[in-house]
Design an enzyme around this catalytic site. Structure first.
Site, PDB file in Angstrom:
ATOM      1  N   SER A 193       0.794  -1.228   0.000  1.00 34.67           N
ATOM      2  CA  SER A 193       0.000   0.000   0.000  1.00 34.67           C
ATOM      3  C   SER A 193       0.828   1.281   0.000  1.00 34.67           C
ATOM      4  O   SER A 193       0.350   2.312  -0.451  1.00 34.67           O
ATOM      5  CB  SER A 193      -0.977   0.003   1.170  1.00 34.67           C
ATOM      6  OG  SER A 193      -0.329  -0.336   2.361  1.00 34.67           O
TER       7      SER A 193
ATOM      8  N   HIS B 205      -5.160  -3.880  -2.903  1.00 33.07           N
ATOM      9  CA  HIS B 205      -4.831  -2.887  -3.928  1.00 33.07           C
ATOM     10  C   HIS B 205      -4.597  -3.498  -5.306  1.00 33.07           C
ATOM     11  O   HIS B 205      -4.224  -2.795  -6.242  1.00 33.07           O
ATOM     12  CB  HIS B 205      -3.590  -2.085  -3.526  1.00 33.07           C
ATOM     13  CG  HIS B 205      -3.792  -1.272  -2.296  1.00 33.07           C
ATOM     14  ND1 HIS B 205      -4.446  -0.055  -2.312  1.00 33.07           N
ATOM     15  CD2 HIS B 205      -3.458  -1.498  -1.006  1.00 33.07           C
ATOM     16  CE1 HIS B 205      -4.487   0.420  -1.083  1.00 33.07           C
ATOM     17  NE2 HIS B 205      -3.900  -0.422  -0.272  1.00 33.07           N
TER      18      HIS B 205
ATOM     19  N   LYS C 142     -11.703  -0.478  -1.942  1.00 28.25           N
ATOM     20  CA  LYS C 142     -10.701   0.218  -2.748  1.00 28.25           C
ATOM     21  C   LYS C 142     -11.236   0.371  -4.171  1.00 28.25           C
ATOM     22  O   LYS C 142     -12.169   1.132  -4.377  1.00 28.25           O
ATOM     23  CB  LYS C 142      -9.369  -0.538  -2.670  1.00 28.25           C
ATOM     24  CG  LYS C 142      -8.913  -0.809  -1.218  1.00 28.25           C
ATOM     25  CD  LYS C 142      -7.976   0.231  -0.656  1.00 28.25           C
ATOM     26  CE  LYS C 142      -7.933   0.290   0.858  1.00 28.25           C
ATOM     27  NZ  LYS C 142      -7.138  -0.732   1.526  1.00 28.25           N
TER      28      LYS C 142
END
Ligand SMILES: *Cc1c(COP(=O)(O)O)cnc(C)c1O
Length: 392
Positions: free
Chosen positions: A182, A210, A240
């Site tokens: 991240s 991610h 996300k």
């Protein structure tokens, strides 16, 4: 409050303030989209986790409303009591189809998925091998599990192999890694990790928070990026790229059935609310029909990364939507970020202890919905500020 406890909090806050590490909340007056109002001022947003820009998608909003109209605003219980609906089951099937896995289990967040999975699949007598840059929720899961946790150097396969060799155990072994990290935006070397896991008889767990919706031709994530079909355990989040919220685990039927019976953050948590589920169903449907949204994100990320590098900034190389622009000092980084905001670009500075000393950075993230004009405008502002502060 009891005055002696009150003074404890005050002293601690004072200590944090002296280290210049006080955290502050910023107030958004609009949604996370390419351009938004932050404390009343218009900004180009270059730091949202909504990579695909679907957090304001009209179809998803409509589906959320339909779900609320049909099922109400709350789920009413945990999945194992009164909270399980046909919507939850549809979403689990949709995610399994999207990710190409046998089965999926929803959790209330990615954080709770990591904590619940790790603490239930390993325990006393087992060993976890964890990348040093793994997310806080993985670290907390390791602590709760009571398994021995061995930290290996970031993405360093020699370090991982050494640890696997040294740790003799008759128990289970679990290698756990972020798919995309991240803070650095780099990708875990999954093929090498898988081959070490095979050699040393370990399970592999990837947290693809991610990577999902970002990597691969279809946006399936880190495994697709490397052309890998089977990862033992994959954790993901809807918060996300997918633009909603909630976590999930994908894997084999037996894994999922086991988690239903053993993962405490699944068993003792109220199920996700209908609106969130409805919206996520719409987003996944859209993504499977229009993978070009993912390609646009990948194009935008490459364009912004290359352009900033060409301007002379120290940008970490990579292929994800996380673009770290390294400044170095914490003070200079905050100054850079503040100047960006004055000029209408919102991209916060990240400093120690979140990142190692001397690597303070502007953590830029890009969205599929940013126009080239918006990116060019932002690049000009970065360049102006970079020159002004003597960074480039
Ligand atoms: C954001 C994040 C999580 C937590 O996901 P939530 O759904 O926000 O709880 C877990 N792991 C990583 C790597 C993340 O970036």
């Amino acid at each position: 409050m009891n005055p002696s406890y009150e003074s404890f909090f005050l002293e601690q806050l004072d200590k944090i303030e002296k280290q210049q590490l006080t955290r502050h909340l910023r107030r958004f007056d609009g949604p996370n989209q390419c351009e938004t109002l932050i404390e009343g001022r218009k900004n180009i947003l270059l730091s949202s986790n909504h990579y695909l820009g679907l957090g304001t998608d009209e179809d998803a909003k409509r589906k959320a409303n339909e779900a609320i109209n049909q099922f109400g605003i709350g789920s009413g219980g945990s999945r194992l009591t009164t909270g399980n609906s046909s919507l939850h089951e549809q979403l689990e099937e949709a995610i399994a189809r999207f990710k190409g896995n046998e089965r999926t289990l929803l959790f209330s967040s990615g954080y709770l998925a990591n904590v619940g999975v790790i603490s239930s699949v390993v325990g006393k007598g087992d060993v976890i091998f964890s990348d040093e840059y793994n997310h806080a929720s993985i670290i907390d899961g390791c602590r709760l599990s009571r398994a021995k946790t061995v930290i290996y150097s970031h993405c360093n396969m020699e370090s991982l192999e050494r640890a696997l060799k040294e740790e003799q155990t008759s128990g289970k072994k679990l290698i756990v890694t972020d798919g995309v990290f991240s803070m650095d935006g780099d990708i875990a070397p999954l093929p090498e990790i898988k081959s070490l896991a095979r050699q040393y008889e370990a399970m592999v767990m990837v947290d693809d928070a991610h990577g999902t919706g970002v990597l691969g031709k279809l946006g399936k994530g880190t495994a697709e990026h490397f052309g890998i079909e089977d990862v033992d355990i994959t954790v993901g989040t809807m918060s996300k790229a997918l633009g909603t919220e909630g976590g999930f685990v994908t894997g084999s039927s037996h894994l999922i059935e086991y988690l239903k019976n053993r993962a405490r953050t699944f068993i003792f948590q109220t199920a996700l609310s209908p609106g969130v589920i409805g919206a996520t169903l719409a987003v996944i449907e859209k993504l499977m029909k229009q993978p070009e949204i993912v390609h646009k994100l990948q194009w935008n990320a490459a364009y912004l990364r290359n352009s900033l590098t060409k301007k002379g900034f120290n940008v970490l190389e990579g292929e994800t939507a996380i673009i770290p622009l390294i400044i170095g000092g914490a003070k200079e980084t905050l100054q850079f970020s503040a100047r960006l905001e004055e000029r209408g670009v919102f991209a916060p500075g990240i400093r120690p202890p979140t990142v190692p000393e001397g690597t303070s950075r502007i953590r830029i993230t890009v969205m599929a919905t940013h126009s080239k004009e918006q990116l060019d405008q932002a690049i000009d502002i970065f360049t102006d500020v970079g020159k002004e502060l003597g960074i480039i």
